[in-house]
Enzyme design. Structure first.
Site, PDB file in Angstrom:
ATOM      1  N   ASN A   6       0.767  -1.068   0.006  1.00 43.28           N
ATOM      2  CA  ASN A   6      -0.035  -0.029  -0.074  1.00 43.28           C
ATOM      3  C   ASN A   6       0.680   1.119  -0.009  1.00 43.28           C
ATOM      4  O   ASN A   6       0.335   2.212  -0.387  1.00 43.28           O
ATOM      5  CB  ASN A   6      -0.910   0.053   1.102  1.00 43.28           C
ATOM      6  CG  ASN A   6      -1.488   1.205   1.249  1.00 43.28           C
ATOM      7  OD1 ASN A   6      -2.380   1.567   0.903  1.00 43.28           O
ATOM      8  ND2 ASN A   6      -1.160   1.742   2.496  1.00 43.28           N
ATOM      9  N   SER A  22      -3.838   2.570  -9.021  1.00 38.90           N
ATOM     10  CA  SER A  22      -4.749   3.697  -9.026  1.00 38.90           C
ATOM     11  C   SER A  22      -5.347   3.625 -10.655  1.00 38.90           C
ATOM     12  O   SER A  22      -4.807   3.047 -11.629  1.00 38.90           O
ATOM     13  CB  SER A  22      -3.926   5.006  -8.972  1.00 38.90           C
ATOM     14  OG  SER A  22      -4.709   6.061  -9.493  1.00 38.90           O
ATOM     15  N   TYR A  51       3.579  10.038 -10.976  1.00 42.45           N
ATOM     16  CA  TYR A  51       2.535   9.056 -10.170  1.00 42.45           C
ATOM     17  C   TYR A  51       1.789   8.210 -11.311  1.00 42.45           C
ATOM     18  O   TYR A  51       1.875   7.063 -11.127  1.00 42.45           O
ATOM     19  CB  TYR A  51       1.741   9.885  -9.614  1.00 42.45           C
ATOM     20  CG  TYR A  51       0.592   9.107  -8.751  1.00 42.45           C
ATOM     21  CD1 TYR A  51       0.986   8.711  -7.481  1.00 42.45           C
ATOM     22  CD2 TYR A  51      -0.803   8.808  -9.064  1.00 42.45           C
ATOM     23  CE1 TYR A  51       0.019   7.762  -6.742  1.00 42.45           C
ATOM     24  CE2 TYR A  51      -1.579   8.161  -8.415  1.00 42.45           C
ATOM     25  CZ  TYR A  51      -0.967   7.580  -7.254  1.00 42.45           C
ATOM     26  OH  TYR A  51      -2.005   6.892  -6.400  1.00 42.45           O
ATOM     27  N   LYS A  96       2.068   4.060 -11.275  1.00 43.13           N
ATOM     28  CA  LYS A  96       0.971   3.068 -11.326  1.00 43.13           C
ATOM     29  C   LYS A  96       0.806   2.100 -12.290  1.00 43.13           C
ATOM     30  O   LYS A  96       0.436   1.050 -12.165  1.00 43.13           O
ATOM     31  CB  LYS A  96       0.108   3.867 -10.984  1.00 43.13           C
ATOM     32  CG  LYS A  96      -0.258   4.338  -9.336  1.00 43.13           C
ATOM     33  CD  LYS A  96       0.293   3.402  -8.280  1.00 43.13           C
ATOM     34  CE  LYS A  96       0.237   3.906  -6.676  1.00 43.13           C
ATOM     35  NZ  LYS A  96       0.291   2.946  -5.769  1.00 43.13           N
TER      36      LYS A  96
END
Length: 231
Positions: free
Chosen positions: A80, A133, A156, A160
């Site tokens: 996580n 995500s 980001y 992901k």
């Protein structure tokens, strides 16, 4: 009893997933690089605490030793821990900006997964959940009707997307495991300045469901609380 380790579990999605899995009967290890915050979360939840910085080899090795010494074994690993990284306009992004994001979101996931595989292999039903995500979906980020379309960023989203590919490859490499990626959706957490429209409980629906898969469950998938997410 199912034993679960959650990285980055002192707040947000990790902490809520820990709470819900404890309620479901799991023995949960709260992993956090901030020892004080991690212990506070574990004590408040009634969980175990292990200091764990996913970007540091020695920290990860020590965490494996802590869990091994406790004799709990490990059935479920939830990767996580994640960061947004530097908020830099695309024309100004430099390799070092991406390196910061990748160090946690991609290399951290690999470091932790590889280190805990031996403990997971001793489980009757090993599970890995990688928190991804919708920003890592090429389909979603290319759809003008999705909120993710409006976010233009390199670090980001690409990190992901890498998490998604790592998920499918790990699933093929370890066919006895159930290894899947979860999209929490646009959830109000510190990561986005609490701008998300979902509650943190809603954001953990897919994570919690995937963490409770049995040996016959799916593997190599990408899902959110409503079902399959396009790659």
């Amino acid at each position: 009893m199912t034993t679960t380790l959650i990285t980055g579990a002192n707040k947000g999605l990790g902490r809520e997933a820990a709470r819900r899995l404890l309620d479901a009967g799991h023995d949960v290890w709260v992993g956090a690089r901030d020892a004080a915050a991690g212990r506070e979360a574990a004590d408040a939840l009634g969980a175990r605490f292990v200091e764990l910085d996913v970007t540091d080899d020695a920290s990860v090795v020590a965490a494996v030793g802590t869990i091994r010494a406790a004799g709990t074994g490990l059935d479920v690993l939830i990767n996580n821990a994640g960061i947004i990284g530097p908020r830099v306009p695309v024309p100004q992004v430099r390799p070092d900006d991406l390196a910061q994001t990748y160090a946690t979101n991609v290399l951290g996931l690999v470091r932790v997964t590889q280190a805990f595989v031996p403990l997971l292999e001793a489980s009757d039903a090993p599970v890995v959940v990688n928190v991804s995500s919708g920003m890592g979906s090429m389909t979603i980020t290319s759809d003008p009707n999705r909120v993710e379309f409006g976010v233009v960023s390199l670090g980001y989203p690409s990190s992901k997307a890498a998490v998604n590919m790592l998920t499918t490859q790990y699933a093929k490499a370890y066919p006895a495991f159930r290894i899947n990626a979860a999209d929490p959706g646009y959830t109000a957490t510190d990561l986005n300045g609490h701008q998300g429209h979902q509650t943190v409980t809603e954001g953990t629906d897919a994570i919690v469901a995937l963490a409770q898969l049995g040996p016959g469950g799916p593997t190599g998938t990408f899902t959110d609380r409503s079902g399959a997410v396009p790659w």
